[in-house]
Enzyme design. Sequence first.
Site, PDB file in Angstrom:
ATOM      1  CG  HIS A  21      -0.447   0.036   2.546  1.00 47.37           C
ATOM      2  ND1 HIS A  21       0.327   0.967   2.904  1.00 47.37           N
ATOM      3  CD2 HIS A  21      -0.661  -1.097   3.541  1.00 47.37           C
ATOM      4  CE1 HIS A  21       1.063   0.471   4.188  1.00 47.37           C
ATOM      5  NE2 HIS A  21       0.131  -0.794   4.649  1.00 47.37           N
ATOM      6  CG  HIS A  24       4.074  -1.397   2.442  1.00 47.92           C
ATOM      7  ND1 HIS A  24       2.836  -1.946   2.207  1.00 47.92           N
ATOM      8  CD2 HIS A  24       4.173  -1.626   3.871  1.00 47.92           C
ATOM      9  CE1 HIS A  24       2.323  -2.579   3.001  1.00 47.92           C
ATOM     10  NE2 HIS A  24       3.143  -2.528   4.191  1.00 47.92           N
ATOM     11  CB  CYS A 129      -1.144  -8.099  19.402  1.00 50.46           C
ATOM     12  SG  CYS A 129      -2.048  -7.688  18.196  1.00 50.46           S
ATOM     13  CB  CYS A 132       1.658  -5.847  17.246  1.00 51.73           C
ATOM     14  SG  CYS A 132       0.499  -4.770  17.409  1.00 51.73           S
ATOM     15  CB  CYS A 146      -3.995  -4.814  19.907  1.00 52.10           C
ATOM     16  SG  CYS A 146      -3.155  -4.110  18.783  1.00 52.10           S
ATOM     17  CG  HIS A 149      -3.420  -5.271  14.680  1.00 54.98           C
ATOM     18  ND1 HIS A 149      -2.337  -4.805  15.464  1.00 54.98           N
ATOM     19  CD2 HIS A 149      -3.268  -5.421  13.506  1.00 54.98           C
ATOM     20  CE1 HIS A 149      -1.208  -4.709  14.373  1.00 54.98           C
ATOM     21  NE2 HIS A 149      -1.978  -4.877  13.454  1.00 54.98           N
ATOM     22  CE  LYS A 300      -3.974   1.888  12.801  1.00 53.74           C
ATOM     23  NZ  LYS A 300      -2.698   1.745  13.296  1.00 53.74           N
ATOM     24  CE  LYS A 303      -5.861  -6.068   4.389  1.00 55.21           C
ATOM     25  NZ  LYS A 303      -5.036  -7.292   4.847  1.00 55.21           N
TER      26      LYS A 303
HETATM   27  O1  ME8 Z   1       6.904  -3.968  10.353  1.00 54.94           O
HETATM   28  N1  ME8 Z   1       2.628   5.682   6.816  1.00 54.94           N
HETATM   29  O2  ME8 Z   1       6.474  -4.655   8.416  1.00 54.94           O
HETATM   30  P1  ME8 Z   1       5.279  -3.783   7.729  1.00 54.94           P
HETATM   31  C1  ME8 Z   1       4.247   5.718   6.728  1.00 54.94           C
HETATM   32  N2  ME8 Z   1       8.178  -6.680   8.764  1.00 54.94           N
HETATM   33  N3  ME8 Z   1       4.879   4.504   6.565  1.00 54.94           N
HETATM   34  C2  ME8 Z   1       4.260   3.218   6.296  1.00 54.94           C
HETATM   35  C3  ME8 Z   1       2.685   3.376   6.742  1.00 54.94           C
HETATM   36  C4  ME8 Z   1       2.099   4.511   6.861  1.00 54.94           C
HETATM   37  N4  ME8 Z   1       0.940   4.522   7.065  1.00 54.94           N
HETATM   38  N5  ME8 Z   1       2.321   1.929   6.815  1.00 54.94           N
HETATM   39  C5  ME8 Z   1       3.452   1.294   6.632  1.00 54.94           C
HETATM   40  C6  ME8 Z   1       7.234  -4.464   9.547  1.00 54.94           C
HETATM   41  N6  ME8 Z   1       4.594   1.932   6.406  1.00 54.94           N
HETATM   42  C7  ME8 Z   1       8.429  -5.735   9.615  1.00 54.94           C
HETATM   43  C8  ME8 Z   1       9.830  -4.650   9.374  1.00 54.94           C
HETATM   44  S1  ME8 Z   1      12.142  -4.817   9.241  1.00 54.94           S
HETATM   45  C9  ME8 Z   1      13.648  -5.679   9.561  1.00 54.94           C
HETATM   46  C10 ME8 Z   1      10.742  -5.743   9.608  1.00 54.94           C
HETATM   47  C11 ME8 Z   1       6.085   1.555   6.036  1.00 54.94           C
HETATM   48  O3  ME8 Z   1       4.814  -4.336   6.471  1.00 54.94           O
HETATM   49  C12 ME8 Z   1       6.951   2.066   6.968  1.00 54.94           C
HETATM   50  O4  ME8 Z   1       8.306   2.007   6.420  1.00 54.94           O
HETATM   51  O5  ME8 Z   1       4.488  -3.657   8.944  1.00 54.94           O
HETATM   52  C13 ME8 Z   1       6.822   1.062   8.073  1.00 54.94           C
HETATM   53  O6  ME8 Z   1       8.067   1.038   8.965  1.00 54.94           O
HETATM   54  C14 ME8 Z   1       6.927  -0.180   7.255  1.00 54.94           C
HETATM   55  O7  ME8 Z   1       6.067   0.122   6.146  1.00 54.94           O
HETATM   56  C15 ME8 Z   1       6.129  -1.308   8.189  1.00 54.94           C
HETATM   57  O8  ME8 Z   1       5.867  -2.401   7.312  1.00 54.94           O
END
Ligand code: ME8
Length: 477
Positions: A21, A24, A129, A132, A146, A149, A300, A303
Amino acid sequence: MAKKNKAYITTPIYYVNDEPHIGHAYTTVVGDVLVRYHRQKGDDVFYLTGTDEHGAKIAESAMKSGLDTQEFCDMTAAKFQDAWKTLNISNDYFIRTTNKDHKEAVSKIFQTFHEKGLLEEKEYEGMYCVGCEKFLSERDLVDDKCPDHKREPESLKEKNWFFKLEQFLPKIQELIEKDEIQILPVTRKNEVLSLIKEGVMKDFSVSRQKTSVAWGVDLPFDDNQVSYVWVDALSNYITSIGYPDDMDKFNKWWPADLHLLAQDILKFHAIYWPAFLLALDLPLPKTLFIHGFFTINGEKMSKTIGNVIKPQELVDKYGVDATRYLLLSQFPFGQESDIREDHFVERYNADLANGYGNAVARVTTLIEKNELKIELDKKTDWLDSLGKHYSNYRFDLVIKDIMSRLQELDGYITEKAPWKIEDQDVLTEVLGKASNELWIVSQALLPFMPNIAQQVLDILEAEQIKKAPPLFPRLEN
Ligand code: ME8
């Protein structure tokens, strides 16, 4: 020849239980703009992104989808790869934590921790959770749930391997205070230091009994347990560049120059990760940059609310290059902020349709019409002046400087009114100056808009400049 600067830049690896999304996409585009800027300067770059594929949350999502867990991971990882292809992301490698090489490396890392006496078996009881992928404390809960979630955490009690984090904390505190590992913005550095000083960071569990979670890397010294999430996930930053088997490659790139992430995973990157690296006797990353979590039209992204924006939707509406540009021009990098679709359209029309696109159209049309020969001077000093904004991660200021230069050009064209000029020499001079301006602006835009800026450069650098095709059709708000 002078040794090239190197830049090893990473994004978080994204969980495959979710589809790509705009959140990312944001981090990944930021990294891409930076690495393209570095490549333009002639630096040696390695850009890493990928997917985080183990854990209860993913196994659960796979189960719901009816697919085999690995097949489910393959399917979602491919969606991330496709999204990055669409957004023209120039990563040098895409790490998947279910890769054989990565799993073997993680197993070796566990073995090292074990041999060094850094793991301890303890009874764990806590509220977990799955959403998370972390344990929550009482104070994290809202109405026993949580808050992120909207589900009650599961109570979990089992024997796990704990990583002895606490012994590393004084060293980590010192390294962060001295900026040996630089945490930006400084507010985030202070947050991490408070966490350490408050004494809330404790030894933590890094494994699970296979009976509760089987989807993880097998531990080499305990048949009943698998690795749990953070050792596996964080070590992607070193396994992707060859650790521990290809140390030549590893030493070429490590330490990372920059880990990009948002505040949701700050603690893991600023405390756990340095601890794991100290445990492995490896240098620490130079900089962590933590950007804000943004909301969408004030809410926020979720989904349940149904306001999740997929990169493809933006690309369908604005095109690839404009999507990249718009993502970075919304707010200063690092701030917590809101993304508003109406701002996207306004910005698109102002900066791209009426700004850059219009300037290119006006100038190239007149040059073609009058069959003028233009010599470009290709002066790049102004580009160097943007370096300070890049060093401060102020992409918004890079964009601002580019747009003011375009506005000056616009003023110049309006003032000189080349469409009224009859003298060919004067016309050549005016449009030559305008072409030079467009050339330098396009060079500056290349990291943001690699396709269109290159297209404009090709038009300007051609033997005979031809009228540019429409680059950014105006959009209705
Ligand atoms: O946490 N605003 O993965 P994740 C800004 N797998 N950035 C956002 C965002 C938002 N609303 N939503 C997501 C994980 N991001 C672990 C990480 S690393 C070794 C393991 C971005 O899929 C932002 O970079 O939940 C956030 O830190 C990351 O997606 C979290 O991705």
